[in-house]
Each structure stands twice: as C-alpha cells, then as structure tokens.
Write an enzyme that holds these catalytic residues in place. Structure first.
Site, short mmCIF file in Angstrom:
data_model
loop_
_atom_site.label_atom_id
_atom_site.label_comp_id
_atom_site.label_asym_id
_atom_site.label_seq_id
_atom_site.Cartn_x
_atom_site.Cartn_y
_atom_site.Cartn_z
N SER A 21 -8.74 -0.94 -4.41
CA SER A 21 -8.76 -0.10 -3.23
C SER A 21 -9.95 -0.48 -2.36
O SER A 21 -10.50 -1.58 -2.51
CB SER A 21 -8.82 1.38 -3.66
OG SER A 21 -8.61 2.23 -2.55
N ASN A 22 -10.36 0.38 -1.44
CA ASN A 22 -11.52 0.10 -0.59
C ASN A 22 -12.23 1.41 -0.26
O ASN A 22 -11.80 2.48 -0.67
CB ASN A 22 -11.08 -0.65 0.68
CG ASN A 22 -10.11 0.18 1.50
OD1 ASN A 22 -10.45 1.22 2.01
ND2 ASN A 22 -8.86 -0.30 1.60
#
Ligand code: PMT
Length: 205
Positions: A21-22
């Site tokens: 993810s980020n």
C-alpha cells in the site's frame, strides 16, 4: 452537479495478513468531497482504507484494492458531470497472492508484481462529451513535466500537481493546476480544506 471523487490508498493483497500500500491518508480527497458538498453538489466518495471522518451527506463507497476501486468508478463515473481521481491507486499488485499465511523460509523471497488497471486512463478513453475529468499527479521529481505528460496521455481536462513532500499523508498541501488549454494556476498553499475550496473555485464551471 454529480461529482465522483476518489480518495485514499489501495491495498494489494500478498497473503491473508499482508499487503502492498502507500501513505495516502485520504485527507485531500475527503476535503474535496467536503468542499463540493458545501457548494451543494451531489458527491459520491469512493475511498480506499483510511481512518478519518466521513463528510456528512457524501455517498461513501468503501473499497480496498485497485480492482475494487476500478469497479466502483465504472459503476459511478458514467453519469457523473465531474470525476476527480485523488486516490493514490497502486500501479502494481502481487501476481499470485497466497491463500494461506506465508511462512518464513531460508533465503530470499521474490514477489512477482503485475500492473493494475489505469483507472484514470480508462476514464479518459471513455469520456462523455461535456464530462470533466480531473486527475492528480504526485511526484518526487520533475513535477511540471510529469503532470503535463499525464494530462495529455490520459485525456484529462485538468491535472492537480503536488509534490509528495508537500501533500502525501500530510495535513496541508501545495497544488498547481494545469488545464488542457495550457493554463497554469498555482493555488495558495494551506490546510487541505482551504486548498480543496480554491481548487473547486478554479475548476467548477
Ligand atoms: O491522501 P492524502 O494523504 O491527503 O494525500 C493526497 C495525495 C498526495 C495522495 C493526492 O493529492 C494525490 O496526489 N493523489 C494522486 C496520487 C497518485 O497516485 O498519483 P500518480 O501520479 O501516481 O497517479 C496519477 C493519476 O492516475 C492519479 O489521479 C491517480 O488517482 C490515477 N491512477 C493511478 C494509478 C492507477 N492504477 N489508476 C489511476 O487512475
């Protein structure tokens, strides 16, 4: 007007407990939703997993992965007057996610990644006459050149360019807007709601 806004990160599953993810917090997209609702528009907010309050009166659609976000956008964008893609969608996902939790093994583990759908690119190809399409560009380098490339390649009306250090996962942002006709509008920097209000002031017909 009917405005569809995407926000937050996506999560791409590696195994039942791990993902890629980020750091997107969702704040910029949620601020745009709040600003648009305050102006009386009908807002559908398609959101990846975030931990912030949902703007009252938004039609919230929760998604997790890029594929789910693509499906939600396919469901809601066709009859929208304006689509704003503020989400930080993963460009890659594990090609073969594990069904069971991965066990530690000696040596290296190599993860094969495959591309996710370019949601904004698909929107640009299928844009209805009169529909306004607004993308974002989050860059660490060459902000203007990269933003202008995305504006043209994805057939956008506007692109909102921000440096990762100015806006990614932060409470404030600094955005420059670029229009397809060549107009460049640096917005006053500030908290995300004030930036969102300035942005809508410039882009809404
Ligand atoms: O969430 P916050 O913490 O408030 O941070 C806000 C933000 C920095 C995430 C936001 O302002 C922002 O820049 N969003 C876009 C982030 C991004 O993924 O940019 P990009 O340059 O990688 O993507 C370009 C555009 O294509 C974006 O509009 C993105 O939504 C879209 N995209 C990207 C990948 C993909 N597979 N499909 C897409 O549609």
């Amino acid at each position: 007007m009917k405005i569809v806004i995407t926000a937050g990160p996506t999560r791409e599953k590696i195994d039942p407990v791990r993902y890629i993810s980020n750091n997107s917090s969702g704040r910029m997209g949620y601020a745009l939703a709040t600003a648009a609702l305050d102006l009386g528009h009908d807002v559908t907010l398609i959101s990846g997993p975030v931990a912030i309050p949902v703007p009252e009166k938004a039609n919230l659609i929760k998604v997790v992965s890029a594929a789910e976000m693509a499906q939600a956008v396919r469901d809601h964008a066709p009859d929208a007057d304006i689509v704003i893609m503020c989400a930080a969608v993963a460009d890659y996902r594990p090609a073969h996610p594990w069904d069971s939790k991965l066990k530690k093994m000696p040596g290296k583990l190599v993860l094969e990644l495959e591309r996710t759908e370019d949601i904004l690119g698909t929107l640009g190809k299928n844009k209805r006459p009169g529909q306004m399409l607004i993308g974002f560009a989050a860059e660490t380098d060459d902000l203007e050149a990269n933003a202008l490339g995305k504006l043209e390649r994805k057939n956008l009306d506007w692109i909102a360019a921000n440096l990762v250090s100015d806006g990614f996962g932060t409470d404030t942002n600094r955005i420059t807007l670029y229009h397809r006709d060549g107009k460049k509008i640096p917005l006053p920097s500030g908290d995300k709601l004030s930036v969102a209000r300035s942005m809508l002031h410039e882009v809404l017909p």
